[in-house]
Design a protein around this motif. Structure first.
Motif, PDB file in Angstrom:
ATOM      1  N   SER A 171       0.782  -1.244   0.205  1.00 39.90           N
ATOM      2  CA  SER A 171      -0.095   0.049   0.036  1.00 39.90           C
ATOM      3  C   SER A 171       0.706   1.238  -0.014  1.00 39.90           C
ATOM      4  O   SER A 171       0.651   2.359   0.529  1.00 39.90           O
ATOM      5  CB  SER A 171      -1.035   0.140   1.340  1.00 39.90           C
ATOM      6  N   GLY A 172       1.929   1.244  -0.772  1.00 42.97           N
ATOM      7  CA  GLY A 172       2.817   2.254  -0.774  1.00 42.97           C
ATOM      8  C   GLY A 172       2.155   3.478  -1.881  1.00 42.97           C
ATOM      9  O   GLY A 172       0.902   2.866  -2.415  1.00 42.97           O
ATOM     10  N   ASP A 193      -0.386  -4.750   3.331  1.00 43.46           N
ATOM     11  CA  ASP A 193       0.780  -3.896   3.879  1.00 43.46           C
ATOM     12  C   ASP A 193       1.172  -4.546   5.105  1.00 43.46           C
ATOM     13  O   ASP A 193       0.295  -5.534   5.631  1.00 43.46           O
ATOM     14  CB  ASP A 193       0.543  -2.725   3.861  1.00 43.46           C
ATOM     15  N   SER A 197      -0.908   2.218   9.460  1.00 49.47           N
ATOM     16  CA  SER A 197      -1.625   3.423   8.951  1.00 49.47           C
ATOM     17  C   SER A 197      -1.638   3.559   7.409  1.00 49.47           C
ATOM     18  O   SER A 197      -2.399   4.203   6.886  1.00 49.47           O
ATOM     19  CB  SER A 197      -0.479   4.735   9.371  1.00 49.47           C
ATOM     20  N   ARG A 198      -0.789   2.769   6.680  1.00 50.72           N
ATOM     21  CA  ARG A 198      -1.000   2.596   5.225  1.00 50.72           C
ATOM     22  C   ARG A 198      -2.191   1.938   4.810  1.00 50.72           C
ATOM     23  O   ARG A 198      -2.750   2.472   3.890  1.00 50.72           O
ATOM     24  CB  ARG A 198       0.498   1.986   4.464  1.00 50.72           C
ATOM     25  N   ARG A 201      -4.988   4.186   5.203  1.00 49.06           N
ATOM     26  CA  ARG A 201      -5.145   5.327   4.233  1.00 49.06           C
ATOM     27  C   ARG A 201      -5.937   4.506   2.856  1.00 49.06           C
ATOM     28  O   ARG A 201      -6.648   5.118   2.195  1.00 49.06           O
ATOM     29  CB  ARG A 201      -3.662   5.835   3.826  1.00 49.06           C
ATOM     30  N   THR A 310       0.884  13.474   1.560  1.00 52.43           N
ATOM     31  CA  THR A 310       0.918  13.681   3.020  1.00 52.43           C
ATOM     32  C   THR A 310       1.680  14.835   3.734  1.00 52.43           C
ATOM     33  O   THR A 310       1.342  15.311   4.815  1.00 52.43           O
ATOM     34  CB  THR A 310       1.421  12.230   3.956  1.00 52.43           C
ATOM     35  N   PRO A 329       7.998   5.918   7.666  1.00 53.87           N
ATOM     36  CA  PRO A 329       7.111   5.204   6.827  1.00 53.87           C
ATOM     37  C   PRO A 329       5.707   5.179   7.036  1.00 53.87           C
ATOM     38  O   PRO A 329       4.744   5.272   6.306  1.00 53.87           O
ATOM     39  CB  PRO A 329       7.489   3.954   6.196  1.00 53.87           C
ATOM     40  N   GLU A 330       5.511   5.150   8.447  1.00 52.91           N
ATOM     41  CA  GLU A 330       4.039   5.229   8.805  1.00 52.91           C
ATOM     42  C   GLU A 330       3.224   6.427   8.758  1.00 52.91           C
ATOM     43  O   GLU A 330       2.247   6.594   8.785  1.00 52.91           O
ATOM     44  CB  GLU A 330       4.235   4.470  10.339  1.00 52.91           C
ATOM     45  N   CYS A 333       3.124   9.006   2.897  1.00 51.70           N
ATOM     46  CA  CYS A 333       2.719   8.377   1.555  1.00 51.70           C
ATOM     47  C   CYS A 333       3.392   9.281   0.642  1.00 51.70           C
ATOM     48  O   CYS A 333       4.696   8.741   0.219  1.00 51.70           O
ATOM     49  CB  CYS A 333       1.472   8.265   1.502  1.00 51.70           C
TER      50      CYS A 333
END
Ligand SMILES: NC(=O)c1ccc[n+]([C@@H]2O[C@H](COP(=O)([O-])OP(=O)(O)OC[C@H]3O[C@@H](n4cnc5c(N)ncnc54)[C@H](O)[C@@H]3O)[C@@H](O)[C@H]2O)c1
Ligand SMILES: [Zn+2]
Ligand SMILES: [Zn+2]
Length: 340
Positions: A171-172, A193, A197-198, A201, A310, A329-330, A333
């Motif tokens: 989910s990048g 993922d 948090s990804r 989103r 983000t 990374p959390e 995005c």
């Protein structure tokens, strides 16, 4: 003018270089407004991008305002806001002649093989500049057309259509862009993922089912979702040795697997795994003139780049932006740079 220049791995600076000038009648001069930071920019910075040569003005996700046009330009005028397609092709090779210019045998990507858009100005062929209506799309988001175009190409290569069940691993930014376009085409999407948090989103942006593979058994979710058939379409945006192996394993008989990684390490996939399910394993690279459909999605609101983005930094803070992406990374995005 000022640029973001990577002189050699780990040496990045705001450099003063000569402002480019229009040389061909079909060129336009663009004043950059926005740039998007991509994993491959960081790869050029830390020396892990094998395609890049140095010194390099980085940036392949960018857009701005037309400030001068060559004598032969008819479809753009000074003042237009545009997103720039970074693909440069020869028009003569087998791929180009067969309508696949994004894999031209002498392909060049601005910001990788030649100087890119993290600069105050750039000159590009008018054909690479796509007009976007900034009364509908905030101009700082112009640079996100390019990552969505990657998602559009993946959808086209995977022939994703209404009713398809699609698994997207990762989910990048690329996974999420691909998901939104698959949803717009009417597919049902499961996305994975390892960062909560990804996944949150991705859910907020439209994914049907999100799976944290550290907490749930993905195979079980897939088998329940598909009545034990496996996934008709699998897209691997994790791009590791293991994820490629998994993607083949998760596909249903007669399924399609879309591969987008540039890793040169080998995965172990036995021939029988492909043959017995008669899988289509399909590569997808950059985009084959996918900017117009993405811009339409931005302008209509079907795609939501504002949720992908983000963080925003001034371009002079690029190192701070790289550090944030690497260390948190959390939280992150897509990060954009402002060139005001
Ligand atoms: N072919 C192309 O045209 C093209 C273009 C752009 C990017 N890419 C490639 O696409 C990939 C994704 O790009 P991105 O910008 O989204 O990168 P990213 O690193 O932000 O995204 C990868 C995601 O995968 C997640 N992940 C890691 N291990 C996982 C696992 N085991 N299961 C599920 N998820 C896992 C990460 O947490 C991350 O969110 C990169 O490898 C990049 O090189 C290809
Ligand atoms: Zn990119
Ligand atoms: Zn070519």
């Amino acid at each position: 003018m000022k640029t973001i220049l990577v002189e050699k791995p780990f040496e990045i600076k705001i450099a003063e270089v000569e402002k480019p000038a229009i040389e061909n009648k079909d060129d336009v001069l663009i004043k950059i407004i926005s740039g998007g930071i991509c994993g491959s920019d960081i790869g050029i910075f830390n020396g892990s991008n094998s395609l890049a040569t140095y010194p390099r003005i980085i940036g392949h996700e960018y857009g701005g305002q037309v400030v001068e046009v060559g004598d032969g330009v008819t479809d753009l005028i000074v003042g237009d806001k545009v997103a720039i397609d970074p693909v440069r092709s020869c028009g003569e090779c087998f791929a180009c002649k067969n309508g696949r210019h994004n894999v031209c045998s002498t392909l060049e990507v601005t910001g990788v093989h030649r100087d890119g858009g993290f600069a105050e100005y750039i000159v590009v062929p008018a054909a690479n500049a796509y007009k976007i209506d900034t009364s509908k799309v905030p101009e700082e988001l112009i640079s996100l057309v390019e990552p969505y175009s990657i998602g559009a190409q993946i959808n086209a290569r995977g022939e994703i259509k209404k009713g398809d069940k699609v698994l997207i691993m990762g989910s990048g930014p690329i996974g999420v862009c691909t998901m939104q376009i698959a949803k717009a085409r009417g597919a049902e999407v499961v996305i994975t993922d390892i960062v909560t948090s990804r996944l949150e989103r991705a859910k907020e942006m439209g994914a049907d089912i999100v799976v944290n593979v550290l907490e749930e058994d993905l195979s079980k979710v897939i088998m329940d979702f598909t009545n034990n058939e496996g996934m008709p379409v699998v897209i691997d945006s994790v791009c590791s040795v293991e994820s490629f192996e998994q993607s083949v394993g998760m596909a249903s008989p007669a399924g399609r697997v879309v591969v987008i990684g540039l890793l040169s390490k080998k995965s172990a996939i036995a021939q029988v795994e492909i043959t017995k399910k008669e899988l289509n394993i399909i590569g997808s690279r950059l985009s084959n003139y996918r900017f117009p459909e993405v811009i339409e999605g931005f302008e209509s609101g079907v795609l939501t780049p504002e949720k992908l983005r983000t963080h925003s930094f001034h371009y002079t803070e690029v190192v701070k932006a790289f550090e944030l992406i690497k260390e948190h990374p959390e939280q992150v995005c897509k990060v954009t740079l402002r060139f005001d």
